[in-house]
Design a protein around this motif. Structure first.
Motif, PDB file in Angstrom:
ATOM      1  N   HIS A  59      66.178  -8.368 -68.526  1.00 26.48           N
ATOM      2  CA  HIS A  59      65.598  -7.638 -67.436  1.00 26.48           C
ATOM      3  C   HIS A  59      65.636  -8.452 -66.054  1.00 26.48           C
ATOM      4  O   HIS A  59      65.073  -9.815 -66.166  1.00 26.48           O
ATOM      5  N   ASP A  60      66.541  -8.261 -65.234  1.00 30.00           N
ATOM      6  CA  ASP A  60      66.541  -9.045 -64.109  1.00 30.00           C
ATOM      7  C   ASP A  60      65.427  -8.564 -63.157  1.00 30.00           C
ATOM      8  O   ASP A  60      65.231  -7.630 -62.390  1.00 30.00           O
ATOM      9  N   ILE A  61      64.435  -9.429 -62.719  1.00 28.85           N
ATOM     10  CA  ILE A  61      63.371  -9.218 -61.966  1.00 28.85           C
ATOM     11  C   ILE A  61      63.350 -10.152 -60.682  1.00 28.85           C
ATOM     12  O   ILE A  61      62.308 -10.216 -59.992  1.00 28.85           O
ATOM     13  N   SER A  62      64.570 -10.527 -60.346  1.00 29.11           N
ATOM     14  CA  SER A  62      64.697 -11.578 -59.163  1.00 29.11           C
ATOM     15  C   SER A  62      64.262 -10.835 -57.786  1.00 29.11           C
ATOM     16  O   SER A  62      64.144 -11.399 -57.110  1.00 29.11           O
ATOM     17  N   ASP A  63      64.455  -9.457 -57.888  1.00 24.51           N
ATOM     18  CA  ASP A  63      64.344  -8.615 -56.601  1.00 24.51           C
ATOM     19  C   ASP A  63      62.843  -8.661 -56.360  1.00 24.51           C
ATOM     20  O   ASP A  63      62.316  -8.337 -55.255  1.00 24.51           O
ATOM     21  N   LEU A  64      61.801  -8.923 -57.388  1.00 26.63           N
ATOM     22  CA  LEU A  64      60.310  -8.419 -57.015  1.00 26.63           C
ATOM     23  C   LEU A  64      59.987  -9.699 -56.112  1.00 26.63           C
ATOM     24  O   LEU A  64      60.251 -10.680 -56.182  1.00 26.63           O
ATOM     25  N   ARG A  65      58.940  -9.326 -55.292  1.00 29.88           N
ATOM     26  CA  ARG A  65      58.125 -10.220 -54.429  1.00 29.88           C
ATOM     27  C   ARG A  65      56.744 -10.009 -54.574  1.00 29.88           C
ATOM     28  O   ARG A  65      56.181  -8.765 -54.682  1.00 29.88           O
ATOM     29  N   ALA A  66      56.045 -11.088 -54.600  1.00 30.19           N
ATOM     30  CA  ALA A  66      54.543 -11.086 -55.038  1.00 30.19           C
ATOM     31  C   ALA A  66      53.688 -10.533 -53.638  1.00 30.19           C
ATOM     32  O   ALA A  66      54.075 -10.855 -52.402  1.00 30.19           O
ATOM     33  N   ARG A  67      52.798  -9.488 -53.899  1.00 33.40           N
ATOM     34  CA  ARG A  67      51.881  -9.243 -52.737  1.00 33.40           C
ATOM     35  C   ARG A  67      50.464  -9.022 -53.377  1.00 33.40           C
ATOM     36  O   ARG A  67      50.297  -9.022 -54.936  1.00 33.40           O
ATOM     37  N   GLN A  68      49.605  -8.956 -52.755  1.00 35.86           N
ATOM     38  CA  GLN A  68      48.156  -8.932 -52.954  1.00 35.86           C
ATOM     39  C   GLN A  68      47.588  -7.402 -53.056  1.00 35.86           C
ATOM     40  O   GLN A  68      47.806  -6.655 -52.308  1.00 35.86           O
ATOM     41  N   PHE A  69      46.712  -7.142 -54.338  1.00 30.93           N
ATOM     42  CA  PHE A  69      46.317  -5.728 -54.300  1.00 30.93           C
ATOM     43  C   PHE A  69      45.358  -5.659 -52.934  1.00 30.93           C
ATOM     44  O   PHE A  69      44.721  -6.321 -52.674  1.00 30.93           O
ATOM     45  N   THR A  70      45.479  -4.317 -52.594  1.00 34.70           N
ATOM     46  CA  THR A  70      44.631  -3.596 -51.628  1.00 34.70           C
ATOM     47  C   THR A  70      44.058  -2.407 -51.991  1.00 34.70           C
ATOM     48  O   THR A  70      44.533  -1.505 -52.805  1.00 34.70           O
ATOM     49  N   PRO A  71      42.800  -1.866 -51.566  1.00 34.69           N
ATOM     50  CA  PRO A  71      42.352  -0.842 -51.809  1.00 34.69           C
ATOM     51  C   PRO A  71      43.157   0.464 -51.715  1.00 34.69           C
ATOM     52  O   PRO A  71      42.737   1.558 -52.388  1.00 34.69           O
ATOM     53  N   ASP A  72      43.921   0.356 -50.542  1.00 36.82           N
ATOM     54  CA  ASP A  72      44.964   1.433 -50.345  1.00 36.82           C
ATOM     55  C   ASP A  72      45.757   1.819 -51.670  1.00 36.82           C
ATOM     56  O   ASP A  72      46.363   3.172 -52.119  1.00 36.82           O
ATOM     57  N   ASP A  73      45.932   0.782 -52.429  1.00 35.09           N
ATOM     58  CA  ASP A  73      46.746   1.008 -53.893  1.00 35.09           C
ATOM     59  C   ASP A  73      45.932   2.139 -54.548  1.00 35.09           C
ATOM     60  O   ASP A  73      46.725   2.612 -55.781  1.00 35.09           O
ATOM     61  N   PHE A  74      44.603   2.294 -54.530  1.00 32.96           N
ATOM     62  CA  PHE A  74      43.872   3.381 -55.420  1.00 32.96           C
ATOM     63  C   PHE A  74      44.559   4.746 -54.990  1.00 32.96           C
ATOM     64  O   PHE A  74      44.699   5.671 -55.906  1.00 32.96           O
ATOM     65  N   ASP A  75      45.143   4.996 -53.739  1.00 35.30           N
ATOM     66  CA  ASP A  75      45.610   6.329 -53.070  1.00 35.30           C
ATOM     67  C   ASP A  75      47.194   6.231 -53.605  1.00 35.30           C
ATOM     68  O   ASP A  75      47.590   7.384 -53.676  1.00 35.30           O
ATOM     69  N   ARG A  76      47.582   5.137 -53.589  1.00 38.95           N
ATOM     70  CA  ARG A  76      49.057   5.159 -53.661  1.00 38.95           C
ATOM     71  C   ARG A  76      49.853   4.984 -54.953  1.00 38.95           C
ATOM     72  O   ARG A  76      50.998   5.410 -55.240  1.00 38.95           O
TER      73      ARG A  76
END
Ligand code: 4NP
Length: 148
Positions: A59-76
């Motif tokens: 599993h190559d996960i080097s493309d991923l970048r950290a971000r913080q949870f936001t309330p919009d994620d509930f709809d997305r």
């Protein structure tokens, strides 16, 4: 239909990017993302030892970048999957009124392991043990989306 799944941990550099990497290989038809309830590592790639352990299993996960949870994620997303109860509770505090998106623990999908959370390898240093648990739970999660 569960077409969009968000994996959430604390820092978004160990557990949730590993879960995203394992699950996206198993179920490429599902849109996946991951994030952290905390913002300390925003913009960073997954933690080096976590990347190495994942890569050793293909599993190559080097493309991923950290971000913080936001309330919009509930709809997305259709399903939010937390790595431990603290993450789950923190997510719930941000739920918009009226939103019903389920927030489950990843270990809910691996009852045979007896685990009630995904231990944080940033502290335990057991990157392989965490990947064992994530791989089992990812299979269970995929199976739960395709009953029968
Ligand atoms: P994660 O592990 O939640 O699995 O990404 C962590 C990594 C870093 C920190 C916390 C948790 N930190 O506080 O820096």
């Amino acid at each position: 239909m569960t077409n969009r799944i968000l994996f959430v941990c604390l820092g978004n550099i160990c557990r949730s990017p590993a879960a995203e990497g394992v699950f996206r290989a198993l179920a490429p038809e599902v849109a996946t993302d991951s994030c952290g309830t905390g913002g300390w590592h925003v913009g960073e790639p997954p933690y080096g030892p976590m990347q190495a352990a994942a890569r050793a299993r293909g599993h190559d996960i080097s493309d991923l970048r950290a971000r913080q949870f936001t309330p919009d994620d509930f709809d997305r997303f259709d399903l939010i999957v937390a790595m431990d109860a603290a993450n789950q509770q923190e997510i719930e505090t941000r739920r918009p009124t009226g939103n019903t998106t389920p927030v489950r623990l990843l270990t809910d999908f691996a009852p045979e392991t007896g685990a009630d959370h995904v231990p944080d390898p940033y502290y335990t240093r057991d990157f392989d043990g965490v990947l064992d648990l994530i791989e089992t739970a990812a299979r269970g999660l995929k199976a739960s989306l395709q009953p029968g």
